[in-house]
Design an enzyme around this catalytic site. Structure first.
Site, PDB file in Angstrom:
ATOM      1  N   GLU A 166       0.959  -1.069   0.062  1.00  0.00           N
ATOM      2  CA  GLU A 166      -0.178   0.093   0.000  1.00  0.00           C
ATOM      3  C   GLU A 166       0.768   1.294   0.073  1.00  0.00           C
ATOM      4  O   GLU A 166       0.354   2.209  -0.474  1.00  0.00           O
ATOM      5  CB  GLU A 166      -0.869   0.224   1.068  1.00  0.00           C
ATOM      6  CG  GLU A 166      -2.231  -0.809   0.964  1.00  0.00           C
ATOM      7  CD  GLU A 166      -1.912  -2.176   1.489  1.00  0.00           C
ATOM      8  OE1 GLU A 166      -0.557  -2.579   1.950  1.00  0.00           O
ATOM      9  OE2 GLU A 166      -2.704  -3.263   1.675  1.00  0.00           O
ATOM     10  N   PHE A 196     -11.908  -7.484  13.599  1.00  0.00           N
ATOM     11  CA  PHE A 196     -10.976  -7.924  12.932  1.00  0.00           C
ATOM     12  C   PHE A 196     -10.523  -6.868  11.793  1.00  0.00           C
ATOM     13  O   PHE A 196     -11.708  -6.588  11.150  1.00  0.00           O
ATOM     14  CB  PHE A 196     -11.114  -9.336  12.184  1.00  0.00           C
ATOM     15  CG  PHE A 196      -9.951  -9.766  11.246  1.00  0.00           C
ATOM     16  CD1 PHE A 196      -8.928 -10.087  11.622  1.00  0.00           C
ATOM     17  CD2 PHE A 196     -10.336  -9.882  10.039  1.00  0.00           C
ATOM     18  CE1 PHE A 196      -7.706 -10.596  11.028  1.00  0.00           C
ATOM     19  CE2 PHE A 196      -9.053 -10.412   9.025  1.00  0.00           C
ATOM     20  CZ  PHE A 196      -7.959 -10.607   9.745  1.00  0.00           C
ATOM     21  N   GLN A 197      -9.342  -6.474  11.887  1.00  0.00           N
ATOM     22  CA  GLN A 197      -8.717  -5.436  10.983  1.00  0.00           C
ATOM     23  C   GLN A 197      -9.380  -4.304  10.961  1.00  0.00           C
ATOM     24  O   GLN A 197      -9.589  -3.330  10.073  1.00  0.00           O
ATOM     25  CB  GLN A 197      -8.624  -5.941   9.592  1.00  0.00           C
ATOM     26  CG  GLN A 197      -7.893  -6.965   9.225  1.00  0.00           C
ATOM     27  CD  GLN A 197      -7.528  -7.574   7.928  1.00  0.00           C
ATOM     28  OE1 GLN A 197      -8.272  -7.244   7.074  1.00  0.00           O
ATOM     29  NE2 GLN A 197      -6.338  -8.026   7.676  1.00  0.00           N
ATOM     30  N   LYS A 230     -17.886  -1.412   5.052  1.00  0.00           N
ATOM     31  CA  LYS A 230     -18.305  -2.285   4.195  1.00  0.00           C
ATOM     32  C   LYS A 230     -19.797  -2.269   3.887  1.00  0.00           C
ATOM     33  O   LYS A 230     -20.072  -2.535   2.627  1.00  0.00           O
ATOM     34  CB  LYS A 230     -17.950  -3.879   4.445  1.00  0.00           C
ATOM     35  CG  LYS A 230     -17.912  -4.662   3.404  1.00  0.00           C
ATOM     36  CD  LYS A 230     -17.375  -6.029   3.985  1.00  0.00           C
ATOM     37  CE  LYS A 230     -17.294  -7.045   2.730  1.00  0.00           C
ATOM     38  NZ  LYS A 230     -16.724  -8.212   3.229  1.00  0.00           N
ATOM     39  N   MET A 277      23.788   9.792   3.878  1.00  0.00           N
ATOM     40  CA  MET A 277      23.565  11.041   4.430  1.00  0.00           C
ATOM     41  C   MET A 277      23.645  10.914   5.840  1.00  0.00           C
ATOM     42  O   MET A 277      24.219  11.841   6.596  1.00  0.00           O
ATOM     43  CB  MET A 277      22.090  11.586   4.097  1.00  0.00           C
ATOM     44  CG  MET A 277      21.903  13.180   4.497  1.00  0.00           C
ATOM     45  SD  MET A 277      22.959  14.257   3.815  1.00  0.00           S
ATOM     46  CE  MET A 277      22.212  14.917   2.164  1.00  0.00           C
TER      47      MET A 277
HETATM   48  C1  LIG Z   1      11.838   6.367   5.983  1.00  0.00           C
HETATM   49  C2  LIG Z   1      13.089   6.906   6.352  1.00  0.00           C
HETATM   50  N1  LIG Z   1      13.721   6.438   7.505  1.00  0.00           N
HETATM   51  C3  LIG Z   1      14.832   6.997   7.993  1.00  0.00           C
HETATM   52  C4  LIG Z   1      15.386   7.985   7.393  1.00  0.00           C
HETATM   53  C5  LIG Z   1      16.618   8.905   7.775  1.00  0.00           C
HETATM   54  N2  LIG Z   1      17.486   8.997   6.564  1.00  0.00           N
HETATM   55  C6  LIG Z   1      17.656  10.070   5.864  1.00  0.00           C
HETATM   56  S1  LIG Z   1      18.715   9.950   4.698  1.00  0.00           S
HETATM   57  C7  LIG Z   1      19.206   8.562   5.014  1.00  0.00           C
HETATM   58  C8  LIG Z   1      20.269   7.746   4.328  1.00  0.00           C
HETATM   59  C9  LIG Z   1      19.750   7.443   3.100  1.00  0.00           C
HETATM   60  O1  LIG Z   1      20.757   6.291   2.589  1.00  0.00           O
HETATM   61  P1  LIG Z   1      20.733   6.018   0.923  1.00  0.00           P
HETATM   62  O2  LIG Z   1      19.255   5.731   0.411  1.00  0.00           O
HETATM   63  O3  LIG Z   1      21.469   4.953   0.703  1.00  0.00           O
HETATM   64  O4  LIG Z   1      21.074   7.423   0.180  1.00  0.00           O
HETATM   65  P2  LIG Z   1      22.597   8.343   0.281  1.00  0.00           P
HETATM   66  O5  LIG Z   1      22.352   9.144   1.023  1.00  0.00           O
HETATM   67  O6  LIG Z   1      23.637   7.228   0.543  1.00  0.00           O
HETATM   68  O7  LIG Z   1      22.631   8.841  -1.192  1.00  0.00           O
HETATM   69  C10 LIG Z   1      18.425   8.013   6.096  1.00  0.00           C
HETATM   70  C11 LIG Z   1      18.593   6.552   6.893  1.00  0.00           C
HETATM   71  C12 LIG Z   1      14.385   8.456   6.202  1.00  0.00           C
HETATM   72  N3  LIG Z   1      14.826   9.815   5.831  1.00  0.00           N
HETATM   73  N4  LIG Z   1      13.318   8.091   5.804  1.00  0.00           N
END
Ligand SMILES: Cc1ncc(C[n+]2csc(CCOP(=O)(O)OP(=O)(O)O)c2C)c(N)n1
Length: 553
Positions: A49, A111-112, A161, A469
């Site tokens: 989803e 349920f759900q 539903k 990042m």
């Molecule tokens: C759903 C979610 N979980 C955690 C984060 C925190 N977060 C921001 S950037 C990042 C790293 C992203 O890594 P990657 O996709 O390998 O990209 P890169 O920075 O290496 O280009 C994380 C964990 C987020 N933005 N979204």
């Protein structure tokens, strides 16, 4: 005519021009799915989803229409939550439809059963639970109207539903009665006069343009304003494409990873004309030091944004396109002077560079190559992380709705399903998801969806073997203590092939252009695994809490 609730829903969707739904079935949505069986609505079955809601969001951002997603109750509904919050933060017009347990079972932990209207109250523009079939047709129309007018946003309709399965004599009527919902259109004369005065007095104007320009289709007015005042234009991440980046007045993006010249211009301007923006902390840096010498004019459709984050001298609530036209009627063209020269000098002195060195591919160079190979005509989506910022910095966006990214929520896993929605909205165009190796693993299952519907989406993974990042922040702010930010991925070539798609791994610069061309020519989804320099950083970088002119790099 006797119709079921589900048929009324489908009929109303068609009447509203919503011919595409991204969804996933389940028990409480079965009456709706049964009605879909006989309808000519284009329903795309995703694999999760979250994939459905992001695809609907990407479809909406690319097309300007309302995106529609559909899920069952309980876990189906909660799987939509991240995507709804994502659309809310970025003001995307979206209607999410969920199945619900029958009205007689509500409140019994059936349920759900989950209280999805309760859960989504703070992340929707409005939401409904339809307890009486007689309200259904009206609610669907209201939902579309609310989602797409004023400041756009997501609206959820929860349908028990017994309501979707129930029947009534139905006669569609288009009457909408929403007292109290009156988004402003024109700017107030008195404030416009103040704006004219501030403009006339300014020597160093800068325009700060955001996603509101794109939602309001005000890009031509923005360009006219910039050219009339010879005011340089910096855009937010959401505003990329609202002003052509190959224009001499373009400053590119401002803020945490903005260009040096955009950030310097903000720090030195004496007038800031903020258009369809919300002064996000990623833009302002330390709020007290944001545009310290400037009078600020803020034009936005949402009065609640006025003065929310930053002091504003002239707050003009209105439709940014309408207000800009009001301004343009009376503004006179200006001549270039010392300010324009200074900005041009900064642009020459501090360009975005690709520094050589290291022993992997340079992500900035790959993105420039994607720009070259697509002649700047691709629709780009991104995941979240360093690659997202490089994609924002190094591709040159010249058209609205060409850069589609999760700005406000920063949702990893957004880009690929969004690219699927974009490709459905723009079947003839080239679509690239620029991804990180972390993010792509969050919704990679949607490769099956792309295969099922023959959507030739290209995924360019900037693979650094890190949550890049996070690693960059750990390097710069936590003394290189890389706590749980190194991760390995699968063999992406084999993974692509397992789904029936095409896969490439690229390690050498000489291969980059050829692989991109092969991907663009291919009529299949393609995963490209670019092995990049592992510890490459995104620069410039304004550390959190610092002023824009305290950039590193
Ligand atoms: C759903 C979610 N979980 C955690 C984060 C925190 N977060 C921001 S950037 C990042 C790293 C992203 O890594 P990657 O996709 O390998 O990209 P890169 O920075 O290496 O280009 C994380 C964990 C987020 N933005 N979204």
């Amino acid at each position: 005519m006797k119709m079921s609730g589900a048929e009324i829903l489908i009929d109303s969707l068609k009447e509203l021009g919503a011919d595409t739904i991204f969804g996933y079935p389940g028990g409480q949505a079965l009456p709706i799915y049964d009605a879909l069986y006989d309808s000519d609505i284009n329903h795309l079955l995703t694999r999760h989803e979250q994939g459905a809601v992001h695809a609907a969001d990407g479809f909406a951002r690319a097309s300007g229409k309302v995106g529609v997603c559909l899920a069952t109750s309980g876990p189906g509904a909660t799987n939509l939550v991240t995507g709804i919050a994502n659309a809310y933060m970025d003001s995307v017009p979206l209607v999410a439809i969920t199945g619900q347990v029958p009205t007689s079972m509500l409140g019994r932990d059936s349920f759900q059963e989950v209280d999805i209207t309760g859960i989504t109250l703070p992340i929707t523009k409005h939401n409904y639970i339809v307890k009486d079939i007689r309200d259904l047709g009206r609610i669907v129309k209201e939902a579309f109207y609310i989602a797409s007018t004023g400041r756009p946003g997501p609206v959820l309709i929860d349908i028990p539903k017994d309501v979707s399965a129930g029947e009534m004599d139905y006669h569609p009527n288009g009457f909408l009665d929403l007292p109290g919902y009156n988004p402003p259109r024109k700017g107030k004369e008195e404030l416009l006069n103040q704006a004219f005065k501030a403009i006339a007095q300014s020597q160093r104007p800068v325009i700060y343009a955001g996603g509101g320009i794109i939602s309001a289709a005000a890009h031509q007015e923005l360009r006219k304003l910039a050219e009339t005042l010879l005011a340089p234009v910096a855009t937010t991440l959401m505003g990329l494409g609202s002003f052509p980046e190959d224009h001499p007045l373009s400053l590119g993006m401002l803020g945490m990873h903005g260009t040096k010249y955009a950030n310097y211009a903000i720090c030195e301007c004496d007038l800031l004309i903020a258009l369809g923006v919300r002064f996000d902390d990623r833009v302002t840096g330390k709020v007290e030091s944001f545009a310290p010498h400037a009078k600020i004019i803020h034009i936005d459709i949402d009065p609640a944004e006025m003065g929310k984050n930053v002091r504003v001298d002239i707050p003009i609530a209105g439709d940014v396109k309408v207000v800009l036209n009001q301004l343009l009627e009376r503004l006179e063209a200006r001549l270039a002077g010392a300010w324009q020269e200074k900005v041009a000098r900064w642009k020459k002195e501090y360009p975005l560079e690709v520094k050589a060195g290291g022993n992997g591919l340079k992500p900035q160079q790959i993105i420039r190559e994607i720009y070259q190979q697509t002649a700047g005509q691709a629709r780009i989506t991104t995941e979240v992380g360093q690659h997202q910022m490089w994609a924002a910095q190094y591709y040159t966006y010249t058209k609205p709705r060409s850069f589609i990214s999760s700005g406000g929520l920063g949702t990893m896993g957004y880009g690929f399903p969004a690219a699927i929605g974009v490709q459905v909205a723009c079947p003839e165009e080239t679509v690239f998801d620029i991804a990180g190796d972390g993010s792509i693993q969050m919704n990679i299952q949607e490769l099956a969806t792309a295969m099922d519907y023959n959507l030739p989406v290209n995924v360019a993974i900037m693979n650094n073997g890190y949550l890049g990042m996070v690693r960059q922040w750990q390097e710069m702010l936590y003394n290189r203590r890389y706590s749980h930010s190194e991760m390995r991925g699968p063999d992406y070539v084999k993974l692509a092939e397992a789904y029936g798609a095409e896969g490439y791994q690229v390690t050498r610069q000489e291969e980059v252009a050829d692989v991109l061309q092969a991907a663009i020519q291919s009529r299949k989804p393609v995963l490209m695994d670019f092995i990049i320099e592992r510890e490459e950083n995104v620069l410039p970088f304004v550390p959190p809490g610092k002023a824009l002119n305290e950039m590193i790099g």
